[in-house]
Design an enzyme around this catalytic site. Structure first.
Site, PDB file in Angstrom:
ATOM      1  N   TYR A 261      11.660   9.394  13.507  1.00  0.00           N
ATOM      2  CA  TYR A 261      10.300   9.865  13.739  1.00  0.00           C
ATOM      3  C   TYR A 261      10.267  11.378  13.801  1.00  0.00           C
ATOM      4  O   TYR A 261      11.305  12.048  13.856  1.00  0.00           O
ATOM      5  CB  TYR A 261       9.748   9.274  15.040  1.00  0.00           C
ATOM      6  CG  TYR A 261      10.302   9.917  16.291  1.00  0.00           C
ATOM      7  CD1 TYR A 261       9.554  10.849  17.008  1.00  0.00           C
ATOM      8  CD2 TYR A 261      11.578   9.610  16.756  1.00  0.00           C
ATOM      9  CE1 TYR A 261      10.060  11.460  18.149  1.00  0.00           C
ATOM     10  CE2 TYR A 261      12.086  10.210  17.891  1.00  0.00           C
ATOM     11  CZ  TYR A 261      11.330  11.128  18.587  1.00  0.00           C
ATOM     12  OH  TYR A 261      11.838  11.736  19.711  1.00  0.00           O
TER      13      TYR A 261
ATOM     14  N   ARG B 234      15.266 -11.222  11.389  1.00  0.00           N
ATOM     15  CA  ARG B 234      16.194 -10.473  12.250  1.00  0.00           C
ATOM     16  C   ARG B 234      17.645 -10.743  11.884  1.00  0.00           C
ATOM     17  O   ARG B 234      18.122 -11.875  11.922  1.00  0.00           O
ATOM     18  CB  ARG B 234      15.949 -10.826  13.716  1.00  0.00           C
ATOM     19  CG  ARG B 234      16.701  -9.901  14.672  1.00  0.00           C
ATOM     20  CD  ARG B 234      16.478 -10.282  16.129  1.00  0.00           C
ATOM     21  NE  ARG B 234      17.063  -9.272  17.017  1.00  0.00           N
ATOM     22  CZ  ARG B 234      18.347  -9.198  17.332  1.00  0.00           C
ATOM     23  NH1 ARG B 234      19.201 -10.084  16.830  1.00  0.00           N
ATOM     24  NH2 ARG B 234      18.792  -8.249  18.154  1.00  0.00           N
TER      25      ARG B 234
ATOM     26  N   LEU C 144      19.748  17.466  19.407  1.00  0.00           N
ATOM     27  CA  LEU C 144      18.733  17.539  18.360  1.00  0.00           C
ATOM     28  C   LEU C 144      18.608  18.976  17.870  1.00  0.00           C
ATOM     29  O   LEU C 144      18.521  19.897  18.682  1.00  0.00           O
ATOM     30  CB  LEU C 144      17.381  17.061  18.890  1.00  0.00           C
ATOM     31  CG  LEU C 144      16.243  17.074  17.870  1.00  0.00           C
ATOM     32  CD1 LEU C 144      16.485  16.039  16.781  1.00  0.00           C
ATOM     33  CD2 LEU C 144      14.913  16.825  18.549  1.00  0.00           C
TER      34      LEU C 144
END
Length: 297
Positions: free
Chosen positions: A35, A103, A205
């Site tokens: 994201y 799944r 990050l």
């Protein structure tokens, strides 16, 4: 006889076609996705290219094929602002997962990625940026590939919640005594006019605002030292601050209940805040420093 497609959702049994969410979605079941959060000022993106580049890097790192090129995504994101008539300060959240499939831990074959993006109004938090905030320390329990902006955020969520319950703006994560970053931000220490922060390695990050902070330091002749500092070093800091797309550059004035420096936002931090506002094209009417001048008048 075939198994019927009946799903237990909450306390109700419904046909899977009637669910309001995709129950077999890899982002939902595995956190199998990435994201981005992009800041918008007065209807215009800030650091759009940097965020798009990072989304593609994160997707490539976990082998997700994005359904568009970088140019196509930028055009779509521009249209998103236009269609929503975004002309204020806001944020855009975008997410891509490996897709919807039965799944199984192994990747499904021939399944298209799921992608969505939306805009929300987000005024600048001038109070926190002007006055600074308190933070707590928290053990870094995340995986080692934090440079991938993945959906696996439970350790971050738990750390942030602990900070909130402590009346703090952030949890500063540390591993083996070394500060890595915040639960949703990069972290910096200022001492003797130098800015120290953890090197941009796989375990943090690579923040888009962090890259700008480094550039601002070069432009202002402020030494930017990529050298991880220890938790005990913070007691000797002159200043401390965090950065992210939503926090911008926010001063930290208290760490684990102890005052940092003089207990007020420091000169280096304020210089970087001013550089941020200029780089982002913040109008004077919405400037952190304009609000300070009004308060002091």
């Amino acid at each position: 006889m075939a198994i019927k497609p009946i799903i237990l959702s909450g306390k109700e049994f419904v046909n899977h076609d009637e669910l309001s969410y995709p129950f077999e979605e890899r982002g939902l079941q595995f956190g199998d996705g990435v994201y981005e959060v992009i800041r918008v000022y007065s209807g215009s993106y800030y650091l759009l290219n940097e965020h798009v580049d990072r989304l593609f890097r994160s997707a490539a790192a976990i082998k997700i094929a994005l359904p568009f090129s970088k140019n196509e995504l930028r055009e779509l994101l521009d249209q998103l602002l236009e269609k929503n008539m975004v002309d204020m300060d806001a944020k855009v959240y975008l997410q891509v997962t490996r897709g919807s499939a039965a799944r199984d831990h192994a990747f499904p074959a021939d399944v298209a990625a799921n992608f969505y993006a939306y805009a929300q109004e987000l005024p600048r938090n001038l109070v926190a940026m002007k006055s600074g905030g308190s933070v707590i320390s928290h053990k870094d329990l995340r995986w080692d590939w934090c440079y991938i902006k993945s959906l696996n955020l439970l350790p971050n969520v738990l750390a942030k919640q602990e900070a909130k319950e402590s009346g703090c703006v952030e949890a500063i994560l540390h591993k083996d005594g070394l500060v890595t970053e915040g639960s949703s931000s990069n972290a910096y220490l200022v001492r003797d006019g130098k800015v120290f922060t953890h090197p941009a390695k796989e375990n943090i990050l690579h923040g888009c605002v962090r890259m700008r902070v480094e550039q601002f330091c070069r432009d202002l002749d402020i030494p930017f030292v990529e050298d991880a500092f220890r938790v005990e070093d913070i007691q000797y800091a002159d200043e401390m601050f965090i950065s992210s797309s939503t926090a911008e550059i926010t001063p930290v004035i208290e760490f684990d209940g102890k005052k940092i420096g003089n207990g007020v936002p420091g000169e280096v931090t304020q210089k970087l805040q001013h550089a941020y506002e200029q780089d982002a094209g913040i109008p004077m009417a919405n400037s952190l420093f304009e609000s300070m001048e009004r308060q002091n008048a």
